[in-house]
Design an enzyme around this catalytic site. Structure first.
Site, PDB file in Angstrom:
ATOM      1  N   LYS A 155      26.721  19.260   1.126  1.00  7.85           N
ATOM      2  CA  LYS A 155      26.705  20.328   0.384  1.00  7.85           C
ATOM      3  C   LYS A 155      28.145  21.150  -0.035  1.00  7.85           C
ATOM      4  O   LYS A 155      28.781  21.744   1.021  1.00  7.85           O
ATOM      5  CB  LYS A 155      25.926  21.500   1.083  1.00  7.85           C
ATOM      6  CG  LYS A 155      25.037  22.230  -0.015  1.00  7.85           C
ATOM      7  CD  LYS A 155      26.028  23.122  -0.821  1.00  7.85           C
ATOM      8  CE  LYS A 155      26.924  24.299  -0.322  1.00  7.85           C
ATOM      9  NZ  LYS A 155      27.713  24.939  -1.328  1.00  7.85           N
TER      10      LYS A 155
ATOM     11  N   GLU B  64      30.434  24.733  -4.422  1.00  9.04           N
ATOM     12  CA  GLU B  64      30.073  25.020  -5.729  1.00  9.04           C
ATOM     13  C   GLU B  64      31.095  25.235  -6.736  1.00  9.04           C
ATOM     14  O   GLU B  64      30.872  25.194  -7.870  1.00  9.04           O
ATOM     15  CB  GLU B  64      28.902  26.134  -6.131  1.00  9.04           C
ATOM     16  CG  GLU B  64      29.225  27.615  -5.672  1.00  9.04           C
ATOM     17  CD  GLU B  64      29.374  27.936  -4.345  1.00  9.04           C
ATOM     18  OE1 GLU B  64      29.648  27.066  -3.321  1.00  9.04           O
ATOM     19  OE2 GLU B  64      29.004  29.085  -3.992  1.00  9.04           O
TER      20      GLU B  64
ATOM     21  N   SER C 106      35.065  29.989   5.440  1.00  4.92           N
ATOM     22  CA  SER C 106      35.452  31.251   5.812  1.00  4.92           C
ATOM     23  C   SER C 106      34.735  31.751   7.290  1.00  4.92           C
ATOM     24  O   SER C 106      34.014  31.250   7.572  1.00  4.92           O
ATOM     25  CB  SER C 106      35.359  32.433   4.925  1.00  4.92           C
ATOM     26  OG  SER C 106      33.988  32.492   4.685  1.00  4.92           O
TER      27      SER C 106
ATOM     28  N   CYS D 271      43.807  26.072   4.860  1.00  2.74           N
ATOM     29  CA  CYS D 271      43.510  26.899   6.186  1.00  2.74           C
ATOM     30  C   CYS D 271      44.777  26.788   7.089  1.00  2.74           C
ATOM     31  O   CYS D 271      44.875  27.537   8.057  1.00  2.74           O
ATOM     32  CB  CYS D 271      42.198  26.349   6.867  1.00  2.74           C
ATOM     33  SG  CYS D 271      42.615  24.774   7.244  1.00  2.74           S
TER      34      CYS D 271
HETATM   35  P1  NAD Z   1      33.240  30.118   2.101  1.00  2.94           P
HETATM   36  O1  NAD Z   1      32.911  30.467   3.282  1.00  2.94           O
HETATM   37  O2  NAD Z   1      33.130  31.018   1.045  1.00  2.94           O
HETATM   38  O3  NAD Z   1      32.169  28.820   1.686  1.00  2.94           O
HETATM   39  C1  NAD Z   1      32.091  27.524   2.481  1.00  2.94           C
HETATM   40  C2  NAD Z   1      30.859  26.932   2.210  1.00  2.94           C
HETATM   41  O4  NAD Z   1      29.801  27.773   2.567  1.00  2.94           O
HETATM   42  C3  NAD Z   1      30.532  26.732   0.505  1.00  2.94           C
HETATM   43  O5  NAD Z   1      30.006  25.361   0.579  1.00  2.94           O
HETATM   44  C4  NAD Z   1      29.752  27.834   0.123  1.00  2.94           C
HETATM   45  O6  NAD Z   1      28.726  27.346  -0.752  1.00  2.94           O
HETATM   46  C5  NAD Z   1      28.923  28.260   1.509  1.00  2.94           C
HETATM   47  N1  NAD Z   1      28.587  29.776   1.541  1.00  2.94           N
HETATM   48  C6  NAD Z   1      29.213  30.725   0.796  1.00  2.94           C
HETATM   49  N2  NAD Z   1      28.500  31.599   1.159  1.00  2.94           N
HETATM   50  C7  NAD Z   1      27.618  31.527   1.763  1.00  2.94           C
HETATM   51  C8  NAD Z   1      26.598  32.162   2.580  1.00  2.94           C
HETATM   52  N3  NAD Z   1      26.592  33.666   2.464  1.00  2.94           N
HETATM   53  N4  NAD Z   1      25.654  31.740   3.193  1.00  2.94           N
HETATM   54  C9  NAD Z   1      25.549  30.341   3.385  1.00  2.94           C
HETATM   55  N5  NAD Z   1      26.589  29.601   2.879  1.00  2.94           N
HETATM   56  C10 NAD Z   1      27.475  30.065   1.993  1.00  2.94           C
HETATM   57  O7  NAD Z   1      34.735  29.314   2.042  1.00  2.94           O
HETATM   58  P2  NAD Z   1      35.638  28.931   0.957  1.00  2.94           P
HETATM   59  O8  NAD Z   1      36.159  30.168  -0.018  1.00  2.94           O
HETATM   60  O9  NAD Z   1      34.776  27.904  -0.038  1.00  2.94           O
HETATM   61  O10 NAD Z   1      36.884  28.311   1.486  1.00  2.94           O
HETATM   62  C11 NAD Z   1      38.111  28.916   2.080  1.00  2.94           C
HETATM   63  C12 NAD Z   1      37.867  29.234   3.433  1.00  2.94           C
HETATM   64  O11 NAD Z   1      37.650  28.114   4.241  1.00  2.94           O
HETATM   65  C13 NAD Z   1      39.024  29.882   4.083  1.00  2.94           C
HETATM   66  O12 NAD Z   1      38.834  31.025   4.849  1.00  2.94           O
HETATM   67  C14 NAD Z   1      39.872  28.958   4.888  1.00  2.94           C
HETATM   68  O13 NAD Z   1      40.571  29.442   5.832  1.00  2.94           O
HETATM   69  C15 NAD Z   1      38.475  28.115   5.386  1.00  2.94           C
HETATM   70  N6  NAD Z   1      38.926  26.875   5.792  1.00  2.94           N
HETATM   71  C16 NAD Z   1      39.051  26.553   7.142  1.00  2.94           C
HETATM   72  C17 NAD Z   1      39.399  25.298   7.660  1.00  2.94           C
HETATM   73  C18 NAD Z   1      39.636  24.811   8.715  1.00  2.94           C
HETATM   74  O14 NAD Z   1      39.747  23.845   9.110  1.00  2.94           O
HETATM   75  N7  NAD Z   1      39.454  25.820   9.775  1.00  2.94           N
HETATM   76  C19 NAD Z   1      39.589  24.104   6.505  1.00  2.94           C
HETATM   77  C20 NAD Z   1      39.805  24.490   5.159  1.00  2.94           C
HETATM   78  C21 NAD Z   1      39.296  25.738   4.776  1.00  2.94           C
END
Ligand code: NAD
Length: 511
Positions: free
Chosen positions: A188, A191, A241, A296
């Site tokens: 997944k 989006e 996140s 990240c």
């Molecule tokens: P996000 O948490 O908004 O989304 C990540 C995934 O979760 C997506 O597929 C999204 O569709 C899904 N999602 C979003 N809201 C949700 C909800 N309420 N319930 C269930 N699923 C949900 O993150 P993002 O904005 O796509 O990515 C950026 C974040 O990812 C930053 O915080 C970054 O630090 C982190 N990140 C961490 C690493 C790591 O290795 N630690 C690597 C890359 C990115």
């Protein structure tokens, strides 16, 4: 799965195109009529829509994966290796296509998109060593005539939920190893930039992966929740996140799944007075503004020791003046942010900084860009003397905003790093080996750089942070990856010989 029709597939005209799911080796529309917008961030326009799966759609995809998992589990190591080798070769030959998809949907510049693919491909190459990496152990004659050995077996169907900032690399981190280990996958992706996932899935099909072994289901919370709750999904690998990582960890473990959930970050770089300040300034600019700070492992805070702080800030500002922000297809240094909404949120921190008494040294608002004026732009921004009480320091801003916090020395800097709720990556810049050695021992952070600003481990080590940057005990890829995607079984075996001992109801002991 019978319905593999597509509605207005990717080849249709720009804003009306709809990206389907990828299930059973082909595009699949599913039953839900919900969709989301996919922007081109450099133009500020909607370039396509993506389907949002319902729980029923996810269930149908899991059924497909479960059916395919049985045969893939039985595919020999040699067969799985052949598919992965072929996939690696195709990916290498056609990476230019993928890089353009990444730039057009994420906004990162083309050279950076190639970097993302290279780091993802590294994990495919590592996964090709599955013969070695899924080996068990064997102890002969642990008791007279008895041997013990361990097997590593696939879990079944596993779910991967990935973030927007690495639409190719993060899926590659996980599915390469999950597939190598003999699992079937539901991916997944984010989006916000979903096309790369379909492209990779189609390439796997071309490489010989049997239909249904890797499926891509698009969507939002509804699709994620369906995966977290589905009884046939055995494990979840999540990156995103921290609040969502925490939610995913709690929900999926409550449902009995194995979970690795990698969260957000706020990565500090400590610059000691004996550091090579030119090297450190280059590193801060590269790691602060690469991919517009949407990494990240970006450096978002520099801890500069008072005695060199003015000189360091000056060197960083000079370098920032040479950066060209604009369309990633035009050879610029830095592209746009992912959405207008995110750009506005990141920009709001510049006002917060002034209100909190920090000094905005370089302001990225309203800069000239080499690109369409409607793109989601914010230029590189440098904020000095940031108080650690400010949300500019505390929040993960995830944009091209580099903060400088001035510290008295090593102890002060280390104290700030170890007080952070995050623990993803950190770096020290110094020429003092003793200080570096103390730092690697004392920093409460999962990945440490010594004169290296973005210490992402190579594929044969594992990637992951501490504290609120990783929930669960398995990191991504490397040895942890194979452990995560397999279940270990211990076999105790005896082939009877004429001297076996007969009845004995005592607890087994060794003789
Ligand atoms: P996000 O948490 O908004 O989304 C990540 C995934 O979760 C997506 O597929 C999204 O569709 C899904 N999602 C979003 N809201 C949700 C909800 N309420 N319930 C269930 N699923 C949900 O993150 P993002 O904005 O796509 O990515 C950026 C974040 O990812 C930053 O915080 C970054 O630090 C982190 N990140 C961490 C690493 C790591 O290795 N630690 C690597 C890359 C990115």
């Amino acid at each position: 799965m019978t319905d593999t029709t597509t509605l207005a597939p990717q080849t249709a005209g720009a804003e009306t195109a709809v990206l389907d799911h990828w299930v059973n080796g082909a595009p699949w529309a599913g039953a839900s009529d919900r969709t989301g917008q996919v922007f081109n961030p450099a133009l500020g326009t909607v370039q396509k829509h993506v389907r949002f799966a319902s729980a029923a759609d996810v269930g149908a995809a899991v059924d497909v994966a479960s059916a395919a998992a049985a045969a893939w589990r039985d595919a020999s190591i040699a067969k799985r290796q052949t598919v992965l080798f072929a996939f690696r070769e195709l990916l290498n030959a056609r990476k230019g296509e993928l890089a353009e998809i990444l730039t057009s949907e994420h906004g990162k510049v083309l050279a950076d998109a190639h970097g993302e693919i290279a780091r993802g491909m590294e994990v495919v190459e590592f996964a090709c060593g599955l013969g070695h990496l899924t080996k068990g152990a064997y102890s002969e004659n642990v008791s007279t005539g008895i041997d013990v050995y361990t097997l590593r077996q696939p879990l079944g169907v596993v779910g991967i939920i990935s973030p927007f900032n690495f639409p190719a690399m993060v899926p590659l981190w996980f599915f390469s190893i999950a597939l190598a280990a003999g699992n079937a996958v539901i991916l997944k992706p984010s989006e916000k930039d979903p096309t790369a996932a379909n492209w990779l899935a189609a390439l796997l099909t071309e490489a010989g992966l049997p239909d249904g072994v890797l499926n891509v289901v698009h969507g939002d919370k509804e699709a994620v929740d369906a995966l977290l709750e589905h009884p046939d999904v055995r494990a979840i690998s999540f990156v995103g996140s921290t609040p969502i990582a925490h939610y995913v960890y709690e929900t999926a473990t409550r449902n009995g799944k194995r979970v690795q959930a990698l969260g957000g970050a706020k990565n500090h770089m400590l610059v000691l007075p004996d550091a090579d300040l030119d090297l450190a300034a280059d590193a801060a600019v590269n790691a602060g503004f690469g991919s517009a700070g949407e990494r990240c492992m970006a450096i978002s805070v520099v801890l500069a020791v008072d005695t060199i702080a003015d000189e360091f800030v000056q060197k960083v500002s000079e370098r920032m003046a040479t950066l060209r922000t604009g369309d990633g297809m035009r050879g610029c240094d830095m592209g746009p942010l992912i959405t207008g909404q995110h750009r506005d949120k990141v920009t709001s921190y510049i006002d917060v900084a002034s209100a909190d008494g920090a000094a905005v040294v370089v302001d990225g608002r309203g800069i000239d860009v080499d690109g369409d004026p409607n793109g989601f732009w914010l230029g590189p921004t440098l904020i000095d003397k940031v108080p650690t009480t400010s949300t500019v320091y505390q929040d993960e801003i995830f944009g091209p905003v580099l903060s400088v916090v001035r510290v008295e020395g090593y102890e002060d800097g280390l104290g700030i790093i170890n007080s952070s709720r995050y623990g993803n990556g950190t770096a020290i810049f110094t020429n003092d080996g003793g200080a570096a050695r103390r730092f690697q021992r004392e920093a409460q952070v999962g990945m440490i750089g010594i004169n290296v600003p973005i210490p992402v481990p190579v594929a044969y080590h594992s990637f992951g942070g501490w504290k609120a940057s990783l929930f669960g005990d398995a990191k991504a890829y490397g040895p942890h990856g194979f452990e995560f995607f397999t279940a270990e079984k211990a076999v105790t075996s005896r082939w009877l010989d004429p001297s076996h001992g007969g009845l004995n109801l005592g607890f087994p002991q060794h003789d």
